[in-house]
Design a protein around this motif. Sequence first.
Motif, short mmCIF file in Angstrom:
data_model
loop_
_atom_site.label_atom_id
_atom_site.label_comp_id
_atom_site.label_asym_id
_atom_site.label_seq_id
_atom_site.Cartn_x
_atom_site.Cartn_y
_atom_site.Cartn_z
N MET A 1 1.60 77.65 29.78
CA MET A 1 2.02 76.25 29.92
C MET A 1 0.94 75.47 30.66
N ALA A 2 0.58 74.29 30.15
CA ALA A 2 -0.50 73.49 30.71
C ALA A 2 -0.09 72.86 32.04
N GLN A 3 -1.08 72.68 32.90
CA GLN A 3 -0.84 72.01 34.17
C GLN A 3 -0.70 70.52 33.93
N GLU A 4 0.26 69.89 34.59
CA GLU A 4 0.45 68.45 34.49
C GLU A 4 0.42 67.84 35.87
N TYR A 5 0.17 66.52 35.90
CA TYR A 5 0.03 65.78 37.15
C TYR A 5 0.88 64.52 37.11
N ALA A 22 -1.69 49.27 34.02
CA ALA A 22 -2.98 49.70 34.59
C ALA A 22 -3.16 51.21 34.50
N LEU A 23 -2.06 51.95 34.52
CA LEU A 23 -2.12 53.41 34.47
C LEU A 23 -2.01 53.97 33.06
N ASP A 24 -1.80 53.09 32.10
CA ASP A 24 -1.47 53.53 30.74
C ASP A 24 -2.53 54.43 30.12
N GLU A 25 -3.80 54.07 30.27
CA GLU A 25 -4.85 54.82 29.59
C GLU A 25 -5.04 56.23 30.14
N MET A 26 -4.64 56.47 31.37
CA MET A 26 -4.83 57.80 31.95
C MET A 26 -3.55 58.64 31.93
N ALA A 27 -2.50 58.11 31.31
CA ALA A 27 -1.20 58.80 31.31
C ALA A 27 -0.72 59.09 29.90
N VAL A 28 0.05 60.15 29.77
CA VAL A 28 0.69 60.45 28.49
C VAL A 28 2.11 59.90 28.45
N ALA A 29 2.66 59.58 29.61
CA ALA A 29 4.00 58.98 29.68
C ALA A 29 4.12 58.26 31.02
N ILE A 30 4.87 57.16 31.00
CA ILE A 30 5.11 56.39 32.22
C ILE A 30 6.60 56.06 32.28
N ALA A 31 7.18 56.22 33.45
CA ALA A 31 8.59 55.89 33.64
C ALA A 31 8.73 55.04 34.89
N TYR A 46 2.55 60.24 34.15
CA TYR A 46 2.32 61.66 33.95
C TYR A 46 1.03 61.87 33.15
N ALA A 47 0.20 62.80 33.63
CA ALA A 47 -1.10 63.05 33.00
C ALA A 47 -1.29 64.55 32.77
N ILE A 48 -2.08 64.88 31.75
CA ILE A 48 -2.36 66.29 31.46
C ILE A 48 -3.73 66.70 31.99
N GLU A 49 -4.48 65.75 32.51
CA GLU A 49 -5.73 66.04 33.21
C GLU A 49 -5.63 65.45 34.61
N GLU A 50 -6.22 66.12 35.59
CA GLU A 50 -6.09 65.65 36.97
C GLU A 50 -6.70 64.26 37.12
N PRO A 51 -5.91 63.27 37.55
CA PRO A 51 -6.43 61.91 37.69
C PRO A 51 -7.42 61.81 38.84
N LEU A 79 2.15 69.03 39.19
CA LEU A 79 3.54 69.40 38.95
C LEU A 79 3.67 70.90 38.70
N PRO A 80 4.78 71.48 39.12
CA PRO A 80 5.00 72.90 38.80
C PRO A 80 5.03 73.08 37.29
#
Length: 292
Positions: A1-5, A22-31, A46-51, A79-80
């Motif tokens: 399982m991939a690490q997420e941030y 502002a965070l949209d380009e570095m995130a795969v999802a925003i809530a 939420y990002a799949i690469e460390e911001p 994230l765990p």
Amino acid sequence: MAQEYKITLIVKQTAVQPFADALDEMAVAIAAFEIVPGGDWRVEAYAIEEPDAVIVETALKAAGDAHGLTVPKFEIEALPQTDWLAENRRAFPAQTIGRFFIHGSHFEGLAPSGSIPLLLDAATAFGSGEHETTRGCLIAIDRIGKVRRPKKPLDVGCGSGILALAMAKRYRRKVIASDLDRESVRVARENMRLNREAGWVRVEQGAGYRLPIIGRNKPFDLIVANILARPLCQLSKDLKRHLSKDGTVILSGLLENQETMVLAAHRRQGLRLVNRQRRKGWSTLTLAARRA
């Protein structure tokens, strides 16, 4: 399982959209979540690469300068590693709201007899039946279906498409749905496909009532808008112009203490309150056009 941030910040409601963008380009999802009714909001990206903290700070500062907002403090955390299928099962159990039975793709049982099944998974667009505003709209849609079948329903600000899907299945009418957010439109179209309702619901991207397809198909005898209180007020004149003389309106996305403001804006357009639902601080209002 991939690490997420996850990037987390606390802001006022008016600052949610600028900083989320502002965070949209570095995130795969925003809530975004309201912490307490009428108070601050928590934005989570939420990002799949460390911001990179410097890049995050720069993006937030640019948004703050552009909109005259104070740049908030933020946190970045790893994230765990999670079994998201198991998490989805835990967080989004099957539920019954009115005649609607809402379940995820992990559900392996049978829908209750006489229910209307809606297949929706947790996604990046708002609307899985969990929030009180969505529940209120679903109950109102079901209640109307006990009396009549609206001929031309419209869903403004459709999010995941759950309400448009519910209207299509409950009334067996073709529904037009719109959302300003491109990702919401993508998710809504996918949900129509998964539910085999793509031929019944047309989902388009656009702001408010400006879409040509909405103008061409007016008037609508049922308009549902589950957005926020101020946009509801701002769009009240446009809503009236697109509503049939005997039409019905379902409004949600507002807090109980915002009812007076929203009702006043729509009463000025000749609409009258016919039903009010209040759930955990949130309101859903059903209004009808006044007949001459």
